[in-house]
Scaffold this active site. Sequence first.
Site, PDB file in Angstrom:
ATOM      1  N   PHE A  97     108.459  23.834 -47.009  1.00 17.51           N
ATOM      2  CA  PHE A  97     109.220  24.266 -48.193  1.00 17.51           C
ATOM      3  C   PHE A  97     110.043  23.092 -48.678  1.00 17.51           C
ATOM      4  O   PHE A  97     110.880  22.559 -47.945  1.00 17.51           O
ATOM      5  CB  PHE A  97     110.135  25.458 -47.882  1.00 17.51           C
ATOM      6  CG  PHE A  97     110.768  26.023 -49.120  1.00 17.51           C
ATOM      7  CD1 PHE A  97     110.146  27.032 -49.838  1.00 17.51           C
ATOM      8  CD2 PHE A  97     111.964  25.513 -49.612  1.00 17.51           C
ATOM      9  CE1 PHE A  97     110.710  27.535 -51.015  1.00 17.51           C
ATOM     10  CE2 PHE A  97     112.534  26.005 -50.784  1.00 17.51           C
ATOM     11  CZ  PHE A  97     111.903  27.021 -51.487  1.00 17.51           C
TER      12      PHE A  97
ATOM     13  N   ASP B 261     112.639  15.228 -45.426  1.00 15.62           N
ATOM     14  CA  ASP B 261     113.416  16.275 -46.085  1.00 15.62           C
ATOM     15  C   ASP B 261     114.387  16.881 -45.067  1.00 15.62           C
ATOM     16  O   ASP B 261     114.017  17.761 -44.286  1.00 15.62           O
ATOM     17  CB  ASP B 261     112.469  17.338 -46.660  1.00 15.62           C
ATOM     18  CG  ASP B 261     113.225  18.459 -47.373  1.00 15.62           C
ATOM     19  OD1 ASP B 261     114.443  18.574 -47.171  1.00 15.62           O
ATOM     20  OD2 ASP B 261     112.583  19.225 -48.118  1.00 15.62           O
TER      21      ASP B 261
ATOM     22  N   LYS C 206     122.253  21.189 -49.392  1.00 13.43           N
ATOM     23  CA  LYS C 206     122.809  22.329 -48.639  1.00 13.43           C
ATOM     24  C   LYS C 206     124.190  22.102 -48.031  1.00 13.43           C
ATOM     25  O   LYS C 206     125.192  22.181 -48.732  1.00 13.43           O
ATOM     26  CB  LYS C 206     121.797  22.775 -47.577  1.00 13.43           C
ATOM     27  CG  LYS C 206     120.564  23.434 -48.222  1.00 13.43           C
ATOM     28  CD  LYS C 206     119.788  24.270 -47.269  1.00 13.43           C
ATOM     29  CE  LYS C 206     118.549  24.879 -47.852  1.00 13.43           C
ATOM     30  NZ  LYS C 206     118.702  26.223 -48.348  1.00 13.43           N
TER      31      LYS C 206
HETATM   32  N1  PLP Z   1     113.857  21.421 -48.824  1.00  9.46           N
HETATM   33  C1  PLP Z   1     114.159  22.232 -47.804  1.00  9.46           C
HETATM   34  C2  PLP Z   1     113.793  21.836 -46.416  1.00  9.46           C
HETATM   35  C3  PLP Z   1     114.807  23.460 -48.033  1.00  9.46           C
HETATM   36  O1  PLP Z   1     115.079  24.269 -47.007  1.00  9.46           O
HETATM   37  C4  PLP Z   1     115.148  23.803 -49.359  1.00  9.46           C
HETATM   38  C5  PLP Z   1     115.803  25.088 -49.651  1.00  9.46           C
HETATM   39  O2  PLP Z   1     115.757  26.035 -48.892  1.00  9.46           O
HETATM   40  C6  PLP Z   1     114.843  22.905 -50.397  1.00  9.46           C
HETATM   41  C7  PLP Z   1     114.195  21.729 -50.093  1.00  9.46           C
HETATM   42  C8  PLP Z   1     115.220  23.215 -51.820  1.00  9.46           C
HETATM   43  O3  PLP Z   1     116.584  23.081 -51.974  1.00  9.46           O
HETATM   44  P1  PLP Z   1     117.382  23.833 -53.158  1.00  9.46           P
HETATM   45  O4  PLP Z   1     117.219  25.309 -52.916  1.00  9.46           O
HETATM   46  O5  PLP Z   1     118.784  23.336 -53.049  1.00  9.46           O
HETATM   47  O6  PLP Z   1     116.751  23.422 -54.433  1.00  9.46           O
END
Ligand code: PLP
Length: 375
Positions: free
Chosen positions: A132, A217, A246
């Site tokens: 994700f 990520d 986050k």
């Molecule tokens: N990358 C990871 C690993 C995530 O867990 C998330 C969100 O849950 C995102 C990217 C996307 O982030 P955002 O919801 O702040 O756009």
Amino acid sequence: MKFNEIKEIEERFYSRAFSRLPVAIEKGIGMYLYDFDGKRYLDMFAGIAVNSLGHSHPKIIKTIERQSKKLMHVSNWLYTLPQLELAEILVRITGMERAFITNSGTEAVESAIKLARKFSDKKEIIAMENSFHGRTLGALSLTWGKKYRKPFEPLLPKMKFVKYNDIDSLKKSITDKTGAVIVEPIQGEAGVIIPDPDYLCNIREITEKRGILLILDEIQTGFGRTGEMFVFQKSKIKPDILCLAKGMGSGFPIGAMLSNGIDFNPGEHGGTFIGNPLACEVSKSVIEVIINENLVENSKRMGKYLKENLDDMGANVRGKGLMIGIDVDNGKEKVLELIDKGVLTIYSRNTVRVLPPLIIEKKHADEFLGAWLNC
Ligand code: PLP
């Protein structure tokens, strides 16, 4: 206000984009959230691993008061100090070279895709199954779930997926068109999937050998969530691009993309709100509290305590620090049962995800464990 009245407003006026749990929150203090009837809930998911300092943290309130009286926004036509100071802090704590501030995680991933595309003639990016990375079209192209992707296809071309935690599958998929690999050090939305300890090192070795960019990520895992400030630091590797968000703002929207050896030229990337002084001052304060109050260590200690006790109760539990997944027969049912007991968690299919604020104390962990035992 009654819950049904709130639901009615949503039904009439708001997009149907969200499928929510049946709770409406009015306010939060520390580890607790309160609904409109004054019912108290122990917050064990921190707005999806975001509220690292819990709710209404006095230091953050003070920062918001102070900075909002001084300056909130001027755009990137002009220099502002908080943005640059935050970049310096991020560079220092990550060991990366340069920081680009964003408003969210998905924007950090978009920035990473653009930078990788710009840097490499090889346009293919490899992501992992069950990954994700966000919901904007670029990030979505690297996100695995069919339900997220299908209605919006065609997505970006030249993106492909390989099995997570399977180095051979990655090796086989790399071609002379592969420009970058993107990976979560622990998969969060997939249900807290922890790879082998040498997985990141192996990916770094292959990507380095083949001249491929490694995009890490750490949007969910970063800032102490796993009991390390960042997971990659434990593996002693360095990515080429690092995505963060986050816990970095503890509830204030902000993210960042950091890079080593590669960067944008003026005008190649940007955004009106990016790096605004208010968001950056809040993030600076959040990082300061995480460091000064040893919250990374607390995450490790309390995560261990929760896991050991859940294990003793016979729960099918896994996790690192305060990023914990518990497999159950029905994730949604269990989360609803916990709500009845005054505890908030979330689920990914049949995994209950426990992602409390990093300020959690033993008494809160015991409250959660008591509720778990009784449902
Ligand atoms: N990358 C990871 C690993 C995530 O867990 C998330 C969100 O849950 C995102 C990217 C996307 O982030 P955002 O919801 O702040 O756009």
